[in-house]
Motif scaffolding. Structure first.
Motif, mmCIF file in Angstrom:
data_model
loop_
_atom_site.group_PDB
_atom_site.id
_atom_site.type_symbol
_atom_site.label_atom_id
_atom_site.label_comp_id
_atom_site.label_asym_id
_atom_site.label_seq_id
_atom_site.Cartn_x
_atom_site.Cartn_y
_atom_site.Cartn_z
ATOM 1 N N ASP A 152 22.920 31.549 -9.985
ATOM 2 C CA ASP A 152 22.222 31.735 -8.713
ATOM 3 C C ASP A 152 22.760 30.820 -7.609
ATOM 4 O O ASP A 152 22.062 30.536 -6.636
ATOM 5 N N THR A 153 23.999 30.356 -7.777
ATOM 6 C CA THR A 153 24.647 29.525 -6.761
ATOM 7 C C THR A 153 26.126 29.865 -6.671
ATOM 8 O O THR A 153 26.695 30.472 -7.587
ATOM 9 N N PHE A 154 26.741 29.469 -5.567
ATOM 10 C CA PHE A 154 28.198 29.510 -5.449
ATOM 11 C C PHE A 154 28.618 28.333 -4.575
ATOM 12 O O PHE A 154 27.804 27.777 -3.824
ATOM 13 N N SER A 155 29.884 27.956 -4.681
ATOM 14 C CA SER A 155 30.363 26.815 -3.908
ATOM 15 C C SER A 155 31.643 27.156 -3.173
ATOM 16 O O SER A 155 32.408 28.040 -3.576
ATOM 17 N N VAL A 156 31.852 26.447 -2.068
ATOM 18 C CA VAL A 156 33.083 26.540 -1.278
ATOM 19 C C VAL A 156 33.491 25.127 -0.875
ATOM 20 O O VAL A 156 32.675 24.211 -0.906
ATOM 21 N N ASN A 157 34.753 24.964 -0.512
ATOM 22 C CA ASN A 157 35.224 23.705 0.055
ATOM 23 C C ASN A 157 35.534 23.920 1.523
ATOM 24 O O ASN A 157 36.153 24.932 1.889
ATOM 25 N N ILE A 158 35.134 22.981 2.361
ATOM 26 C CA ILE A 158 35.396 23.030 3.790
ATOM 27 C C ILE A 158 36.441 21.954 4.108
ATOM 28 O O ILE A 158 36.179 20.768 3.908
ATOM 29 N N ILE A 159 37.611 22.381 4.578
ATOM 30 C CA ILE A 159 38.645 21.415 4.933
ATOM 31 C C ILE A 159 38.331 20.807 6.297
ATOM 32 O O ILE A 159 37.533 21.366 7.071
ATOM 33 N N PRO A 160 38.934 19.659 6.628
ATOM 34 C CA PRO A 160 38.622 19.001 7.908
ATOM 35 C C PRO A 160 38.826 19.897 9.127
ATOM 36 O O PRO A 160 38.024 19.854 10.071
ATOM 37 N N HIS A 161 39.872 20.739 9.137
ATOM 38 C CA HIS A 161 40.098 21.621 10.288
ATOM 39 C C HIS A 161 38.908 22.537 10.510
ATOM 40 O O HIS A 161 38.460 22.726 11.652
ATOM 41 N N THR A 162 38.381 23.103 9.428
ATOM 42 C CA THR A 162 37.229 24.000 9.550
ATOM 43 C C THR A 162 36.011 23.239 10.048
ATOM 44 O O THR A 162 35.263 23.733 10.905
ATOM 45 N N GLN A 163 35.794 22.042 9.543
ATOM 46 C CA GLN A 163 34.672 21.231 10.015
ATOM 47 C C GLN A 163 34.806 20.931 11.506
ATOM 48 O O GLN A 163 33.823 20.967 12.246
ATOM 49 N N ASP A 164 36.026 20.630 11.947
ATOM 50 C CA ASP A 164 36.248 20.222 13.337
ATOM 51 C C ASP A 164 36.178 21.387 14.320
ATOM 52 O O ASP A 164 35.981 21.162 15.514
ATOM 53 N N HIS A 165 36.376 22.617 13.846
ATOM 54 C CA HIS A 165 36.491 23.753 14.760
ATOM 55 C C HIS A 165 35.437 24.839 14.540
ATOM 56 O O HIS A 165 35.612 25.980 14.983
ATOM 57 N N THR A 166 34.343 24.475 13.850
ATOM 58 C CA THR A 166 33.242 25.415 13.654
ATOM 59 C C THR A 166 31.921 24.648 13.737
ATOM 60 O O THR A 166 31.913 23.428 13.890
ATOM 61 N N SER A 167 30.838 25.361 13.571
ATOM 62 C CA SER A 167 29.514 24.726 13.578
ATOM 63 C C SER A 167 29.202 24.055 12.245
ATOM 64 O O SER A 167 28.115 23.514 12.064
ATOM 65 N N PHE A 168 30.143 24.066 11.309
ATOM 66 C CA PHE A 168 29.912 23.436 10.011
ATOM 67 C C PHE A 168 30.178 21.933 10.035
ATOM 68 O O PHE A 168 30.182 21.298 8.993
ATOM 69 N N ASP A 169 30.379 21.368 11.205
ATOM 70 C CA ASP A 169 30.590 19.917 11.279
ATOM 71 C C ASP A 169 29.278 19.150 11.132
ATOM 72 O O ASP A 169 29.284 17.954 10.872
ATOM 73 N N LYS A 170 28.157 19.835 11.281
ATOM 74 C CA LYS A 170 26.858 19.164 11.198
ATOM 75 C C LYS A 170 25.898 19.959 10.314
ATOM 76 O O LYS A 170 24.793 20.298 10.714
ATOM 77 N N LEU A 171 26.310 20.230 9.080
ATOM 78 C CA LEU A 171 25.443 20.955 8.155
ATOM 79 C C LEU A 171 24.404 20.017 7.549
ATOM 80 O O LEU A 171 24.671 18.844 7.334
ATOM 81 N N THR A 172 23.240 20.557 7.255
ATOM 82 C CA THR A 172 22.188 19.781 6.595
ATOM 83 C C THR A 172 21.670 20.573 5.401
ATOM 84 O O THR A 172 21.728 21.811 5.387
ATOM 85 N N ILE A 173 21.184 19.873 4.402
ATOM 86 C CA ILE A 173 20.577 20.530 3.243
ATOM 87 C C ILE A 173 19.387 21.356 3.722
ATOM 88 O O ILE A 173 18.582 20.910 4.532
ATOM 89 N N GLY A 174 19.306 22.578 3.229
ATOM 90 C CA GLY A 174 18.222 23.468 3.623
ATOM 91 C C GLY A 174 18.575 24.401 4.765
ATOM 92 O O GLY A 174 17.810 25.325 5.055
ATOM 93 N N ARG A 175 19.705 24.171 5.419
ATOM 94 C CA ARG A 175 20.082 25.055 6.531
ATOM 95 C C ARG A 175 20.360 26.458 6.008
ATOM 96 O O ARG A 175 20.977 26.639 4.964
ATOM 97 N N ARG A 176 19.887 27.448 6.737
ATOM 98 C CA ARG A 176 20.068 28.852 6.386
ATOM 99 C C ARG A 176 21.316 29.401 7.060
ATOM 100 O O ARG A 176 21.528 29.184 8.253
ATOM 101 N N ILE A 177 22.138 30.103 6.273
ATOM 102 C CA ILE A 177 23.460 30.538 6.711
ATOM 103 C C ILE A 177 23.597 32.050 6.516
ATOM 104 O O ILE A 177 23.221 32.589 5.465
#
Length: 198
Positions: A152-177
């Motif tokens: 009931d889970t899956f995982s991904v890795n976010i590289i620094p470029h993706t963090q710097d150029h998307t809204s995923f730079d400030k993710l929090t536990i519980g955020r709905r995606i």
């Protein structure tokens, strides 16, 4: 049609509730090159431009779209991953993305792994068989590769470029995606369903 490669991070600058909900979104796109009626993926959902001005465009969102995405959580200031629709001859840098959100998933865990961030998300049972390790997934409009899949889970890795150029730079536990499965998985599942009924 989109690729899941984010080309701008906009910001909600206004919200108006009439029959539908109108969002005005600030953007660095040259809005002179955006036609009224054009499709833009806005953190996943494909939305239609209904109005524009210098540095912003507006989209109307139905109650149906609000009910099956995270757009009902948007407020003034919310950051929005943006991608304009593909043109013939454009580079297909991610994977084929339709802009049709299948479900909303939740950030359950994040940890730093080297320079990257590992994220673990909830996986609705309905889609468990349609997510595969090393396959593609679209999260808030971003094309990503699945690392691992559990019951009931899956995982991904976010590289620094993706963090710097998307809204995923400030993710929090519980955020709905917003979550869109790979279109190939969708059709394979449908073919399997039809064949099993024969």
């Amino acid at each position: 049609m989109f690729t899941g490669i984010i080309t701008d991070v906009g910001r909600v600058r206004g919200i108006e509730k009439t029959g539908d909900t109108r969002f005005e979104i600030e953007t660095s796109y040259d809005t002179d090159t955006i036609d009224i009626g054009a499709s833009i993926a806005c953190s996943g959902p494909c939305l239609t431009v209904v109005e524009k001005g210098e540095g912003w465009f507006a989209v109307d969102v139905s109650d149906e779209t609000l009910s099956c995405t995270n757009l009902d959580e948007w407020r003034e200031g919310t950051r929005v991953n943006l991608e304009r629709a593909l043109k013939i001859g454009d580079e297909l840098g991610g994977h084929v993305v339709t802009g049709h959100v299948d479900a909303v998933v939740t950030v359950l865990h994040q940890e730093t792994v080297g320079d990257s961030t590992k994220l673990i998300f909830s996986l609705p049972a309905k889609y468990a068989g349609l997510v595969a390790a090393k396959g593609s997934i679209c999260l808030d409009g971003i094309s990503l590769t699945v690392n691992e899949v559990g019951d009931d889970t899956f995982s991904v890795n976010i590289i620094p470029h993706t963090q710097d150029h998307t809204s995923f730079d400030k993710l929090t536990i519980g955020r709905r995606i917003n979550f869109e499965i790979d279109v190939l998985a969708r059709y394979v599942a449908r073919m399997t369903e039809v064949n099993n009924k024969k």
